[in-house]
Design a protein around this motif. Sequence first.
Motif, PDB file in Angstrom:
ATOM      1  N   ALA A 124      80.304  57.771  53.356  1.00  0.00           N
ATOM      2  CA  ALA A 124      81.023  56.972  52.378  1.00  0.00           C
ATOM      3  C   ALA A 124      82.524  57.078  52.539  1.00  0.00           C
ATOM      4  CB  ALA A 124      80.620  57.362  50.968  1.00  0.00           C
ATOM      5  N   GLN A 125      82.989  56.992  53.787  1.00  0.00           N
ATOM      6  CA  GLN A 125      84.424  57.024  54.004  1.00  0.00           C
ATOM      7  C   GLN A 125      85.009  55.639  53.809  1.00  0.00           C
ATOM      8  OE1 GLN A 125      86.165  60.133  54.977  1.00  0.00           O
ATOM      9  NE2 GLN A 125      84.255  60.600  53.930  1.00  0.00           N
ATOM     10  N   PHE A 126      86.279  55.633  53.438  1.00  0.00           N
ATOM     11  CA  PHE A 126      86.990  54.390  53.245  1.00  0.00           C
ATOM     12  C   PHE A 126      86.893  53.559  54.517  1.00  0.00           C
ATOM     13  CE2 PHE A 126      90.785  51.847  53.471  1.00  0.00           C
ATOM     14  CZ  PHE A 126      90.901  51.336  52.195  1.00  0.00           C
ATOM     15  N   PRO A 127      86.637  52.282  54.525  1.00  0.00           N
ATOM     16  CA  PRO A 127      86.339  51.439  53.368  1.00  0.00           C
ATOM     17  C   PRO A 127      84.841  51.258  53.132  1.00  0.00           C
ATOM     18  CG  PRO A 127      86.724  50.073  55.271  1.00  0.00           C
ATOM     19  CD  PRO A 127      86.716  51.492  55.756  1.00  0.00           C
ATOM     20  N   PHE A 128      84.039  52.140  53.647  1.00  0.00           N
ATOM     21  CA  PHE A 128      82.583  51.973  53.463  1.00  0.00           C
ATOM     22  C   PHE A 128      82.088  52.719  52.234  1.00  0.00           C
ATOM     23  CE2 PHE A 128      83.522  52.085  58.056  1.00  0.00           C
ATOM     24  CZ  PHE A 128      83.299  50.754  58.323  1.00  0.00           C
ATOM     25  N   HIS A 129      83.045  53.255  51.466  1.00  0.00           N
ATOM     26  CA  HIS A 129      82.652  54.083  50.330  1.00  0.00           C
ATOM     27  C   HIS A 129      81.976  53.283  49.235  1.00  0.00           C
ATOM     28  CE1 HIS A 129      86.460  52.263  49.312  1.00  0.00           C
ATOM     29  NE2 HIS A 129      86.046  52.302  48.074  1.00  0.00           N
ATOM     30  N   ILE A 130      82.068  51.959  49.304  1.00  0.00           N
ATOM     31  CA  ILE A 130      81.640  51.149  48.157  1.00  0.00           C
ATOM     32  C   ILE A 130      80.178  51.324  47.790  1.00  0.00           C
ATOM     33  CG2 ILE A 130      83.430  49.405  48.317  1.00  0.00           C
ATOM     34  CD1 ILE A 130      81.393  47.720  49.893  1.00  0.00           C
ATOM     35  N   TRP A 131      79.400  51.783  48.721  1.00  0.00           N
ATOM     36  CA  TRP A 131      77.978  51.878  48.362  1.00  0.00           C
ATOM     37  C   TRP A 131      77.700  53.071  47.455  1.00  0.00           C
ATOM     38  CZ3 TRP A 131      75.038  56.138  49.487  1.00  0.00           C
ATOM     39  CH2 TRP A 131      75.472  56.966  50.522  1.00  0.00           C
ATOM     40  N   SER A 152      88.980  44.109  45.472  1.00  0.00           N
ATOM     41  CA  SER A 152      88.397  45.364  45.930  1.00  0.00           C
ATOM     42  C   SER A 152      87.443  45.125  47.091  1.00  0.00           C
ATOM     43  CB  SER A 152      87.655  46.032  44.789  1.00  0.00           C
ATOM     44  OG  SER A 152      86.520  45.267  44.496  1.00  0.00           O
ATOM     45  N   PHE A 153      87.103  46.204  47.752  1.00  0.00           N
ATOM     46  CA  PHE A 153      86.150  46.074  48.847  1.00  0.00           C
ATOM     47  C   PHE A 153      84.781  45.681  48.339  1.00  0.00           C
ATOM     48  CE2 PHE A 153      89.429  48.582  50.788  1.00  0.00           C
ATOM     49  CZ  PHE A 153      89.545  47.969  52.009  1.00  0.00           C
ATOM     50  N   ASN A 154      84.544  46.050  47.097  1.00  0.00           N
ATOM     51  CA  ASN A 154      83.281  45.667  46.493  1.00  0.00           C
ATOM     52  C   ASN A 154      83.136  44.164  46.401  1.00  0.00           C
ATOM     53  OD1 ASN A 154      81.118  47.110  45.652  1.00  0.00           O
ATOM     54  ND2 ASN A 154      82.327  48.242  44.146  1.00  0.00           N
ATOM     55  N   SER A 155      84.208  43.526  45.915  1.00  0.00           N
ATOM     56  CA  SER A 155      84.082  42.079  45.797  1.00  0.00           C
ATOM     57  C   SER A 155      84.111  41.444  47.173  1.00  0.00           C
ATOM     58  CB  SER A 155      85.165  41.508  44.897  1.00  0.00           C
ATOM     59  OG  SER A 155      86.401  42.041  45.247  1.00  0.00           O
ATOM     60  N   LEU A 156      84.758  42.118  48.129  1.00  0.00           N
ATOM     61  CA  LEU A 156      84.697  41.598  49.485  1.00  0.00           C
ATOM     62  C   LEU A 156      83.243  41.591  49.960  1.00  0.00           C
ATOM     63  CD1 LEU A 156      86.346  40.718  51.996  1.00  0.00           C
ATOM     64  CD2 LEU A 156      86.147  43.065  52.780  1.00  0.00           C
ATOM     65  N   TYR A 157      82.577  42.709  49.686  1.00  0.00           N
ATOM     66  CA  TYR A 157      81.170  42.812  50.085  1.00  0.00           C
ATOM     67  C   TYR A 157      80.345  41.702  49.446  1.00  0.00           C
ATOM     68  CZ  TYR A 157      76.369  44.559  49.612  1.00  0.00           C
ATOM     69  OH  TYR A 157      75.013  44.671  49.579  1.00  0.00           O
ATOM     70  N   SER A 158      80.509  41.533  48.120  1.00  0.00           N
ATOM     71  CA  SER A 158      79.704  40.505  47.461  1.00  0.00           C
ATOM     72  C   SER A 158      80.081  39.126  47.987  1.00  0.00           C
ATOM     73  CB  SER A 158      79.899  40.516  45.958  1.00  0.00           C
ATOM     74  OG  SER A 158      80.437  41.702  45.542  1.00  0.00           O
ATOM     75  N   TYR A 159      81.387  38.959  48.233  1.00  0.00           N
ATOM     76  CA  TYR A 159      81.810  37.663  48.721  1.00  0.00           C
ATOM     77  C   TYR A 159      81.184  37.391  50.086  1.00  0.00           C
ATOM     78  CZ  TYR A 159      84.694  33.992  50.629  1.00  0.00           C
ATOM     79  OH  TYR A 159      85.098  32.837  51.224  1.00  0.00           O
TER      80      TYR A 159
END
Lengths: 802, 94, 493, 113, 140, 123
Positions: free
Chosen positions: A224-231, A563-570
């Motif tokens: 879960a390192q940046f930027p994969f920490h979102i999970w 956020s990276f989270n919304s990037l993921y959802s996007y």
Amino acid sequence: MSTLIIAIMVPFIAAAMIPFLYKKIVKLHIGWFAMLVSTILFIYLARFIPSIARGETFAHTINWMPSYGINFAAYLDGLSLILALLITGVGSLVILYSIFYLSSKESLGHFYTYLMLFMGAMLGVVMSDNMMVMYVFWELTSISSFLLIAFWYQRKRSREGAKKSLLITVSGGIAMLVGFIMIYVMTGTWSIREVIAGAGGFASHHLFIPAMLLLLLGAFTKSAQFPFHIWLPDAMEAPTPVSAYLHSATMVKAGIYLVARFTPVFGGEAIWFWLVTGVGLVTLFWGSFHAVRQKDLKALLAYSTVSQLGMIMSMFGMGSAALYFGYSTESVVYTQATFAALFHLVNHSTFKGALFMVIGIVDHEVGTRDIRRLGGLATLMPFTFTIAMIGSFSMAGLPPFNGFLSKEMFFTAALTIHEAGIFSLDAWGTLIPIIAWVASIFTFVYSMIIVFKTFLGPYQEEKLEHPAKEPPVGMLIAPGILALAVVGIFFFPNLLGDYLLTPAMAGIFPSFATEGLGVSIYAWHGFNREIWMTIGVVVAGILLYRFRTYWMGIYKIFDDKWSFNSLYSYVISFMEESSTTFTNSYMTGYLRDYMVYIYLFFIVAIGGTIIYTGTYAFDISGNAPITEFEWILTFVMMIAGISILFAKSRLTAILLNSILGYGVAAFFVLFRAPDLALTQTVVETVTTVLFLVAYYFLPEWQKEDVPRKSRNVNLIISVSVGVIFTVIALAVQNGKLFESISSYFEDSYKLAGGNNIVNSILGDFRALDTMLEVVVLLIAGIGVYTFIRLKAKKEDEHIENQ
Amino acid sequence: MIGAMLYTSLALYGIAIAISAYRIIVGPSLPDRVVALDMIGVMLVSAIAIISVLQGTKAYLEVILILAILAFISTIAFSKYIERGVIIERKRDD
Amino acid sequence: MNNVLVMPMIIPVIAGILLIFLRPYIKLQRWVSFLVMIVNAGIAVYLLNRIQTEGILRLDFGGWEPPYGILFVADSFSVILVLTTSIVTAICLLYAFSSVGKAIENMYFYSFVNFLIAGVNGSFLTGDLFNLYVCFEIMLLASYVLITLGGRKAQLSESVKYVVINVVSSWVFLIAIAYLYGTVGTLNLAHLSERIAESGQTPLLTVISIVFLTVFALKAGLLLYFWLPGAYSVPATAVAALFGALLTKVGIYAMIRIFTLLFYHEPSVTHTLIGILAGLTLIGGSIGAIAYKDIRQIVAYNVIIAVGFILVGLAIGTQAALEGSIYYLIHDMIVKALLFLLAGTMIVVTGETRIDHMSGLIRNYPSLGWIFFIVMLSLAGIPPFSGFIGKVLIGQGAIETGSYILLALAFISSMFVLYSLLRIFLNSFWGETIISKEDKVPMKKGWIIPCMLLSGGTIVLGLGVEAIAPYVLDAANTLMNPQLYIDAVLNRN
Amino acid sequence: METLITILAGVLVTVATYLILSRSLIRVILGTAILSHAAHLLIMTMGGGLKIGSVPILGEGNGTFVDALPQALILTSIVISFAVTAVALVLAYRTYQETGTDKLDELRGMKHE
Amino acid sequence: MKINNVILRTVSKVVVFIILTLAIYLFLSGHHSPGGGFIGGLVMASALVLLFIVYDIETVQKAIPVDFKKIAAFGALLAVGTAFGSIFFDVPFLTQSFAYFDLPFFGKTELTTVTIFEAGVALVVVGVVVTIILSISEDV
Amino acid sequence: MNGNVMIEFIAALFMLVGSIMALISAIGIIRFPDVYTRSHAGTKSSTLAVLLTLLGAFIHFAVEQGFYSVRLLLGIVFVFLTAPVAGHLITRAAYSAGVKMADSTVEDELKDVLDNRQDEKGE
């Protein structure tokens, strides 16, 4: 020691047994069985400590795919042992905790199966010597984590969190797999030990850097390192014991383990150093910074875990610099970072495990984890409060808790490394202690939030679902043990250091003499820079905590939208939508479109090759002469063929087709093929009759009312196809390379007793073709019969009408 | 001499076939076309006879016969199609 | 005498014919067909072991020496495929027993399945190019009938496209054979290989090889897969499973055979093109797989991805990559059949085809759900299931030859596979259970047992790679060294 | 002669392709039938020289025969294309019967979102 | 509308006879001159088609009461069976054998398994062609 | 010129004449105004053409190879038998399909007969 492999297999066997046991044994909580397994394993592994401390290692191999060098090779050294002990030790405690945490109404059978699956997989990861086998277990951990996160799969958020974690960790796993394969291609072995032994021998290979990057990708996603920490924050949808176990103590450490394991191979490279250290530091800062804003305690802990993992990661990065210098007395100094990393790895598991369990207790007892609704629990839940305080203060880096020790060592490492003078550290190195310090401040702040917002302040019973009270004793045992460990390690750090950490160092720096690697840990080492930094952290932290209402506005800059989270959802939703649009745009379901693509491919691929290879030479000198009759016949057929396109009625079209057929028969006569002429005439007639019979039922041939544009496209395509067909045919006639084998058949009378060569070929030389062609006919005949006889009933239609 | 005569007559048959093909293409009515197709079939029979004489082989005599038969069958089929629309009936309605 | 070589093809043919006479006895038909597949599997095992000791086997039909007659050639590659075909078909038949329904069974269903298998096995075994065409036609005609069997509207409109596209591709096949015959004057594969090698593969031959590429691209669904999603969505579940498992694989087999045995002299043209096509197929399939919510579409696009993946191995063309392709081929035959069976079962039990209309099936049908989970992991190449080793080996080949784009596409595509199937799993199996106990369509044993068998297959194949490794090794070795094949066929040892 | 036949076959291919690209099913099927004619003519030219040698029946002519193998191949192919045409025709017929149209753009099949 | 068909029927009787004779001739002569099982079968089938056209399905089927699907299947069985037979003699699959006999009246006669094979082919062709045409015609 | 060559020449002549007849009937096919008249050209004169040609071929084989072809004779008989029937059927089909006669047609005898029959049925 063949028992090593058995040890890895035991949890799997247990996992397979649990569903049955769960059905059979109703009275006893199935968790006790799981706990028994895990405790036995812990004890078994603990027995290795003395011999490992003496520098021994253990290995055992069972063949799996010896043809490909992929074998089930278990290997236990100091590094593996630390993690293995964490896995089984924390595992036992978590299971103990879960027995009281989970109500027996839950599907416990599944829960403990997954948990055992995970335990086995995790043991496999840390104890595998073979990269492929390690990958196997690596993915298994992702899968079991997926299953555990979605334990309450009825909840949408659980499913989403599970999906996110699986996608990210498996992608990383696949990247890692490619990295492994690259290492294999470079070294020719799957064995990690052999790779390490040959380290340095392939550093100039062009795959070296790609392999390293891919490997790190795997490690970073898993840890879960940046930027994969979102999970990781989303993974908190899992039951709290799972969060405590997988998502703070063990699974997320797999990535760190990987980095540690491969440090001897890649360490000493600038890219490795900067990536591991840099990503670690960014994660450390980013995680701690975002932890402060969280309102959900579990999310706070998740971000704190992210941050702590970043810290450990960065320490491994700093430590790897030692390999740049090779072994010398000066370079040993840099290995201290690695030592600190290992130390913090253990510490983090203890205090974070305890904290998760405490939060779980709070959640379990009062029904919420929202800090806005919590407060003043200290008096009502004194034991819980004590444990929470120990954990938090340790995390914040305060004495007398183990976190203080490792944090101090972290500062030491950060300060040492920026003076190393390599990897352009003189330019950027100063940032390392600064970031470390700033991040520590935030760490301090959120640690305080946990303690003060939850347990102190006003008690708001109306906002809670249940009034607060101490949980059952069983639930306190596990966090209590961990809290004891937190304190114990502070007072006796060298016990841990000598027996576990120093042997592990030998695994990471095999080229260094073992003696120099050990570090004695002291709680107090005078008023040096580190202690001033700590004091600074505390002061700044308290200030920030007191005045947080004034600066919390800063988080508004980090809007959720960005956020990276919304990037993921996007990305996910964009992919689904655009893929639908894209696929619909060419999969129209219209035969003509498909044929256009196919013909275009034909034209481009074959035409392109013709032009590329220049195969369009032909001459007509070797041609047979043409008589007038043949000219006329050809001409008639061409005209008839073209006229079909303009035929006004289907009957005319059929008639013209018959002309073609009979014309072909006439050509067969001209080309001395009586059998063909016979067959062609009869077949043509039967076909004509068939057309007549079938066309009676079909609608009248209508004028094609397609747009001019597509008509032009059709025309261009058909002419090109015709031209390519002809060009190749002419080239072939011009470019005959060998005589045909058919002169052999001219002995047909002698060989097969037939005067008719064609018939002999069909009936004897190539009788199989004839036999199969008969089968083709038979299929067609029976098929036509079934087509006509079998008609769908109306009720069968319902599925596709939806 | 004989060869020239045969080639000539083959060419003449070719022209006759071409003309019939023209009739098939222009129509105007369906029976016209069928008549022309029948004629092409018959012309082909003759042409093949001449070709087999030219090639000096007996191998095509079957072809001749078959072609004649089939020209007949297809003509009947067509005429029935024109007359009744359907060429094979399940049960005659008379 | 090697007459046993013809058995995998001739037994189904005879059975198919006999079953026409046995039309009223459906039970008998079922078990005869099943038995045929089992016997075939046994023969394949026997042949496989004989090949290891005696080398490549051949059977000259009618005793006519190659290159004049037709012959069947059994090397490890073809026999492995025959074996897999037989097993997969047997299991699909088991499923068919309780799913296709009397009306269809009565319409010579089992005869057509037998003929289909005869065509498939014939294509694997034949050593003659034109005979390959004929075997293809048997397979295709049987598939034309099977796809339409049932006569529903959607079936008819999809099979029209399927038939027309396949007729055109068969035509291209025919002219390709004609061109090749015109150039080198022979039809026997080994003899062709020898003659092509002798000529050094002239530019003209390269052009002809591209014509062949077009044909097999159509049959295998390599980029030219437009017919595939529709055609595989409409037939009965058991038939769709057979199609998904076998039909494209025959195209793939032919492509691998042709481009390793005949046209291997100009890889810069042919294999590059295959690589480009495989890459595009992976992209198109991946995008398609996540584009739809109709479970049948998702499954069909997964077939396409696998085609691209396997042919990446051919494009790379090293020993490791070919071994990988072979492993993946076997794996894909088993798992695709299973995937189609599962999708079909889900549709039958819910009466829905869209994943967003199903929910919480795991409560109602736990075993179905877990088997689906296994398939999902297996297809994504996650160990220890069977897709894993093929993937590793193809990746290894790609890295060795520096084909990084293909490498990236191949491995990223498996993420798409995972995601597309994960969507099904999350939407349909997890979530709130919406089917109550009373409304639940009971799961038939005949549905779940074949699925279990196949999922067992993927696990066993994954764990027991070593058991088939020598055969695969031999198969790839033969593919890498065309001379072995030539020597065996033309008696030059 | 070979060139002429090849060009004729090319014309037939063009016609057939155009028909296959059309909108109505019956044209498409007619197109596939014409394709097979073209293929057979092509195979014919692929043997040895056309019209050189005599009918491939022993006892006819004097020693040299035309290439018999392509003839055998064409025979097989004729049969197969007959079978395929029959199946395709009946399929078209059934499709029309069931769907009431032979327009391929109306036979797009299932719609997806 | 009633149609007077006397001319057609009268001629067809003769023609069908000629065609059938020709069919048998073609079938038998296939090994040495043009013809063979396939073409023989097709010609026979076209004779049957002619009958179907001139008369109607019911009339013809009353005269020839066979299931043409089974004819086809039987033919295929015959063809494959001939091929299969070679297995029992331990020679390669599909080995055809031929021998010459001196028979009274016929003189030197060649008997070959190819003939049986070809008979199978012929039966398949007849069966299939008639099945196809009948299937469509019956389905109104 | 010996007998054989003479007869061969005659055979060739037969064939040539036949082909000329064929051409003439082809001209008829294209020049006649309606289907009824065209069918005359199409079936009757072309039958003659075929007969002549086949006869020529028969004679040729008989003389040159001493081969009296039954099949050719059969063919002659066959064409002789069927061509008129075919012509008859087509014209009848044309008539019942309502193909217009040429404007120059003087009389349509069949019309009355058919009308009468229709009337009888109607009663």
